[in-house]
Design an enzyme around this catalytic site. Structure first.
Site, short mmCIF file in Angstrom:
data_model
loop_
_atom_site.label_atom_id
_atom_site.label_comp_id
_atom_site.label_asym_id
_atom_site.label_seq_id
_atom_site.Cartn_x
_atom_site.Cartn_y
_atom_site.Cartn_z
N GLN A 86 0.92 -1.32 0.06
CA GLN A 86 0.22 -0.07 -0.16
C GLN A 86 0.75 1.35 0.25
O GLN A 86 0.27 2.28 0.07
CB GLN A 86 -0.93 0.01 1.09
CG GLN A 86 -2.06 -1.09 1.20
CD GLN A 86 -2.61 -1.34 2.69
OE1 GLN A 86 -2.19 -0.36 3.42
NE2 GLN A 86 -3.64 -2.31 2.70
N HIS A 155 -1.03 0.03 5.89
CA HIS A 155 -1.51 0.90 6.79
C HIS A 155 -0.72 2.04 7.07
O HIS A 155 -0.10 2.38 8.09
CB HIS A 155 -1.79 0.36 8.22
CG HIS A 155 -2.70 -0.88 8.11
ND1 HIS A 155 -3.39 -1.47 9.12
CD2 HIS A 155 -3.29 -1.36 6.99
CE1 HIS A 155 -4.26 -2.38 8.87
NE2 HIS A 155 -4.07 -2.43 7.58
N GLU A 248 -15.05 3.54 9.86
CA GLU A 248 -15.77 4.57 11.03
C GLU A 248 -15.48 5.66 10.49
O GLU A 248 -14.41 6.02 9.96
CB GLU A 248 -15.53 4.16 12.47
CG GLU A 248 -14.04 4.16 12.61
CD GLU A 248 -13.71 3.80 14.28
OE1 GLU A 248 -14.36 2.55 14.54
OE2 GLU A 248 -13.23 4.51 14.93
N TYR A 258 -9.76 7.45 20.20
CA TYR A 258 -10.59 6.77 19.49
C TYR A 258 -10.58 5.04 19.40
O TYR A 258 -11.42 4.42 18.69
CB TYR A 258 -10.68 7.43 18.05
CG TYR A 258 -11.15 8.62 18.12
CD1 TYR A 258 -12.44 9.25 18.02
CD2 TYR A 258 -10.21 9.71 18.67
CE1 TYR A 258 -12.91 10.41 18.38
CE2 TYR A 258 -10.46 10.90 18.77
CZ TYR A 258 -12.03 11.19 18.84
OH TYR A 258 -12.48 12.75 18.95
N TYR A 269 -9.50 -10.58 10.13
CA TYR A 269 -9.91 -11.10 8.90
C TYR A 269 -10.03 -12.89 8.71
O TYR A 269 -10.70 -13.44 8.02
CB TYR A 269 -8.56 -10.83 7.73
CG TYR A 269 -8.55 -9.32 7.60
CD1 TYR A 269 -9.40 -8.71 6.88
CD2 TYR A 269 -7.28 -8.76 7.91
CE1 TYR A 269 -9.46 -7.22 6.72
CE2 TYR A 269 -7.46 -7.34 7.82
CZ TYR A 269 -8.58 -6.49 7.10
OH TYR A 269 -8.36 -5.26 6.88
#
Length: 379
Positions: A86, A155, A248, A258, A269
């Protein structure tokens, strides 16, 4: 701040400043392809005075598209990136004083000091001066590095947002190292707040706290790939990927937690619970402002504050990678009161969505042959 799940029916219209019409617009959407042949485009930003649209491609290219000249070659002077998984060249934002400084800010995955293409990697942010001919970023300076570097290719986050006072917010991922999102001596899973030169504002919430990094604004986030400033309240909103379920939206407050990974609406997963999770809520943590039990794979975020298409006025648009759609969320002030899916028929992963100065939605598809789309409503 109450948690909301699966709000599908449109409620009444909100006050004019944030009016979102309740009727569906999905059948009225018209789409045109502006650019094709982009390699995994990640973000876009509009230059003033019709200078064009900046577009990042994850392998490491920054380009400009203009209606007159089309798509440019890669702009020179951009940083070397960790283009694995990513990782790569990610977000782009222009400085609030771009007309004076011509500063363009980039976030990107960065590997080791000896070889930026080798891991472990983390998110970095810097800026350079865009030359008048748009061909080069001069004097690129790195103003932020995620520390420690813990990612093997996943991430990174990351989104860049300037507020109306000129502060730069950086929304970060936790490098798939779950516990670090709760560690205040690490920059994984955090929203960071800086001045444009990278210095730390004196009113940041963890200034003077032992064991806490002063850059941190909020913590307990997973993988934030959307962020935008609410144009009516001037407050930052972000969104993040859950694991298997639990994507979210949050409105990050100074110093607040949070929850990830001790509070989540998702599971692993594998189908097993998140090992650290105590449930959907946990003491000392903030519930999400809005949550999807089934993850759309959200990326990109834009508030609609234009006059071009009145049915969209007051809406929040979010891209969806897994669900291959643009999600329109209807607002009543900060409350999300409705949801509909647009562009499902094109079958593309939506990486970014922005509102252009022309009032159209501009959308990037995340593909090896990615596209820049211009989206509006039929007359």
């Amino acid at each position: 701040m109450a948690s909301v799940s699966f709000v599908l029916a449109f409620g009444p219209s909100s006050p004019k400043a944030q009016q979102s019409e309740g009727r569906s617009t999905a059948n009225s959407v018209q789409v045109s392809t502006v650019v094709q042949g982009l390699e995994n485009p990640w973000s876009l930003a509009f230059l003033p005075d019709d200078e064009g649209v900046l577009i990042t491609e994850r392998p490491g290219r920054l380009r400009i598209w203009t209606a007159q000249k089309g798509l440019s070659r890669a702009i020179q002077g951009t940083p070397a990136v960790f283009a694995k998984g990513q990782g790569g060249l990610l977000d782009v934002a222009i400085a609030p004083d771009f007309a004076k400084t011509r500063r363009v800010y980039l976030s990107y995955a960065e590997g080791s000091p000896r070889n930026p293409s080798e891991g472990p990697a983390g998110t970095a942010v810097g800026f350079g001066r865009l030359t008048d001919d748009g061909q080069r970023l001069e004097d690129f300076q790195v103003i932020f590095r995620q520390r420690p570097k813990l990612s093997n290719g996943v991430h990174f986050g990351s989104r860049l947002v300037f507020d109306d006072k000129g502060h730069l917010f950086i929304a970060l991922g936790e490098n798939n190292q779950r516990p670090t999102a709760q560690d205040l001596d690490k920059l994984q899973g955090k929203v960071v707040r800086l001045r444009p030169d990278g210095s730390i504002p004196e009113d940041n919430p963890f200034i003077g706290h032992d064991g806490a990094l002063p850059e941190i604004w909020s913590y307990g986030h997973r993988n934030q790939q959307g962020a935008a400033l609410n144009p009516w309240t001037k407050v930052l909103w972000t969104h993040e990927h859950g694991p298997r379920g639990g994507d979210e939206i949050n409105i990050p407050g100074a110093g607040k937690n949070y929850g990830w990974p001790i509070a989540t609406h998702g599971i692993n997963y594998s189908g097993l619970p998140i090992p650290e999770a105590k449930g959907e809520t946990a003491p000392g943590t903030e519930p999400p402002h809005y949550v999807w039990k089934k993850s759309p794979g959200i990326s990109g975020m834009a508030f609609y504050n234009a006059d071009k298409f009145p049915p969209w006025r007051g809406s929040l648009f979010v891209g969806a990678l897994v669900d291959r759609a643009v999600i329109r969320l209807s607002l009543d002030h900060d409350r999300i009161i409705g949801e509909e899916r647009l562009l499902e028929d094109i079958g593309a992963r939506i990486r970014d969505v922005r509102v252009g100065p022309d009032g159209y939605l501009w959308v990037l598809t995340d593909e090896r042959d990615g596209r820049l789309l211009k989206v509006g409503l039929k007359p």
